[in-house]
Design an enzyme around this catalytic site. Structure first.
Site, short mmCIF file in Angstrom:
data_model
loop_
_atom_site.label_atom_id
_atom_site.label_comp_id
_atom_site.label_asym_id
_atom_site.label_seq_id
_atom_site.Cartn_x
_atom_site.Cartn_y
_atom_site.Cartn_z
N TRP B 167 30.13 69.80 134.84
CA TRP B 167 30.00 71.23 134.42
C TRP B 167 28.85 71.69 134.21
CZ3 TRP B 167 34.25 72.29 137.04
CH2 TRP B 167 35.29 71.40 136.89
N ASP B 168 27.96 70.94 133.66
CA ASP B 168 26.59 71.29 133.24
C ASP B 168 25.63 71.33 134.41
OD1 ASP B 168 26.42 71.44 130.31
OD2 ASP B 168 26.08 69.18 130.02
#
Lengths: 392, 392
Positions: B167-168
């Protein structure tokens, strides 16, 4: 007359997408969600991904999700007439047009060399599996990168695949970024170009950014598998008395202090610190001594329900969150509800109405694009062919 | 005089980065790798991520990877003078300047309201954990989305975290995309804007694109955990005679036919097909009958070494790849070697020389940016303050 603030951020851009599965469709969907006119071209009956699982009532939720907000055109490119139509669509005039995004095998007629004869400032972004054009997909790239040996329970012997196609995701967003970068260059200098990227290069570059390539080269024994522990800091899952699981981290000294206060274990942490000669304000020390720390916490969590954990942790600024099933996500989490303005209830042809996301990007000065369903296959064939003067 | 083809694709863009950890630094690194001037500002001693693991000789490989190709400036923003310097740097004149990317808490002095007083066409991209600004990181977002219950061995009871901060990664690339979208708008209409995105919204939007949100809402019992099987099609890991593991998929009818030919099991597949009344050209049928299919294949793999598998599979166009540890990746895989033009041997201050990636994006009409190391902390403080007239 509408001003720029009344239009979405990418209004005026037109992208023709020749695609299937995840990476290119996702890149197109990300641009469509910001107001670009994205036209996906498929063969009669649909592409290879038209029936991809998950299904609902026999229809693909996956296709519906990955093609949100696009126009759908069906053209049979086995005929030269069909090839001419698609090439004509790609090369159609207009300042924001002349952009094609693909992750399908490129044929002679759909090559950059041929298409750029029709429009000299063509921008073409080609996604491949391997850099040399070899076949690779998210799951084979992930296997090659080493992540499956680092993922999963410490006691597990085999590799553990990810379920999220993370490389497809990053590749899709980078392909969308590539389109904007090339369009900027075209606007400044009048020239288009071919842009290429591969899933495996994206994976390798990311492994490099995270330090994994350097670690594997420089360290005799790179890290192993550490279950749900977040490598090199404090982070792990814990089980509550009411049999829920929570993910808890302390990435900063403040978060670490908050965890000690919220659980009342601060003094035990200090006692452990002095016994071990450690300083838990240092994340390396939290990592090295994670086992005794987690034992203290395991015992605390076993005495507290999720609701108590939530109250104590939110009061003390602990970095944490509950694990949820996807069902719990859509029934219990306000972030996945109409209370989140990113979402709206959207009617999807053949599937029904359900909560649907727009772009996660919020531009302050331009109009948002409401969440939209995917088109029905071929829904815009006539409209698009007419619009660009491509009817036979 | 150098023409546009001699410059990198993003030359002329200048981004000031106030950041830590992954998402914003990665977004900045992706832009730097395409030739943007990315200036990361840190406090004296470095940000919270300066010593983040993995380490080599006590220095952070993670910081080195996530800050490749940037300039590093150290300014103490606890003083008003420091705040004025950073604000001045952000608002410095220049067509491609006036862009700030951050995932740190915004203070009054660093707010869009204040900074846009200094430069009216300011572009500011703010990454938060939750949409409302609440604290969330990759691992808590992933826990909320349901993936940990879908990942890992079928027999495992608890959640399984991912190791890759996916997700980063996606958020960082989307933030970079947001900068280019906002810069396009500024070029067209002369106005800047605030852009906001959160890790949790990126995760939710992606879960929507993949059909998981719709599935969780519409289906009474959404999918469960299926180990290393790729949901809804044919894909799984197998063990070879020489104790290697390989990931094998058949996403298309052609790949399925190739697998039957390469293993000599085509006739067994057909026999199974007629017994079961199935059609294995249909991926849903391959999924439903995966257990007997995998039993046939398990027995075949147990009789063949990796080298034999490679030969047979590559000859027949099977979609597959070996699992590798990160050590095997950097020692055995030509994609992770200097044979791949994305990589170069780069000297990293304090770490040594190792294989380092540039951008995975290849722009045909503009100059590539050679892979570069991260700066030493504060390496460019004097140079940058002088360049922008910000010395006290």
């Amino acid at each position: 007359m509408p001003g720029p603030a009344d239009l979405p951020i990418l209004s005026g851009l037109r992208i023709v997408e020749l695609s299937a599965f995840v990476a290119a469709p996702l890149g197109g969907a990300a641009l469509a969600a910001l107001g670009a006119d994205v036209i996906r071209v498929d063969p009669p009956g649909g592409g290879i991904d038209i029936d991809r699982w998950p299904l609902h009532r026999g229809r693909s939720l996956y296709w519906a999700g990955l093609n949100q907000g696009k126009r759908s055109v069906v053209i049979d490119t086995r005929s030269e007439a069909g090839q001419r139509q698609v090439a004509g669509l790609i090369a159609a005039p207009g300042e924001g047009g002349g952009i094609v995004l693909t992750n399908l095998p490129v044929k002679k007629w759909s090559s950059y060399a041929e298409l750029s004869k029709l429009r000299r400032d063509l921008i073409m972004v080609i996604i491949t599996g391997d850099r040399d054009g070899g076949t690779a997909v998210d799951y084979t790239v992930n296997a090659a990168l080493g992540f499956p040996w680092l993922t999963g329970p410490e006691s597990h012997e085999g590799p553990v695949n990810h379920v999220l196609p993370a490389w497809d995701g990053m590749t899709g967003f980078l392909a969308a970024l590539a389109i904007l970068a090339a369009e900027r260059h075209r606007r400044l200098h009048g020239e288009g170009q071919l842009v290429e990227l591969s899933l495996s290069d994206v994976g390798l570059a990311m492994a490099g950014h995270l330090g994994l390539i350097g670690e594997a080269i420089l360290e005799a024994e790179p890290r192993g598998r550490f279950g749900n522990d977040v490598y090199g800091t404090f982070g792990r899952d814990f089980g509550t008395r009411d049999r829920r699981r929570v993910m808890v981290l302390a990435l900063t000294p403040r978060q670490w202090a908050g965890l000690g206060e919220a659980t009342g274990l601060a003094r035990d942490f200090v006692a452990l610190e002095s016994r071990a000669g450690a300083d838990f304000r240092n994340e390396g020390d939290r990592w090295i001594h994670r086992k005794p720390l987690c034992e203290l916490l395991d015992a605390w969590f076993a005495r507290h329900d999720l609701a108590e954990v939530r109250k104590a942790f939110d009061e003390h600024g602990v970095l944490w969150g509950p694990y949820q099933t996807t069902k719990q996500l859509v029934t219990e989490d306000p972030r996945a509800s109409a209370a989140n303005p990113m979402f709206a209830q959207v009617e999807h042809p053949g599937l029904g109405s359900f909560l649907t996301a727009g772009s996660p990007l919020r531009f302050g000065a331009t109009a948002p694009v409401p969440p939209r369903p995917a088109p029905a296959l071929g829904e815009h064939t006539d409209e698009v062919l007419r619009e660009f003067g491509l009817l036979p």
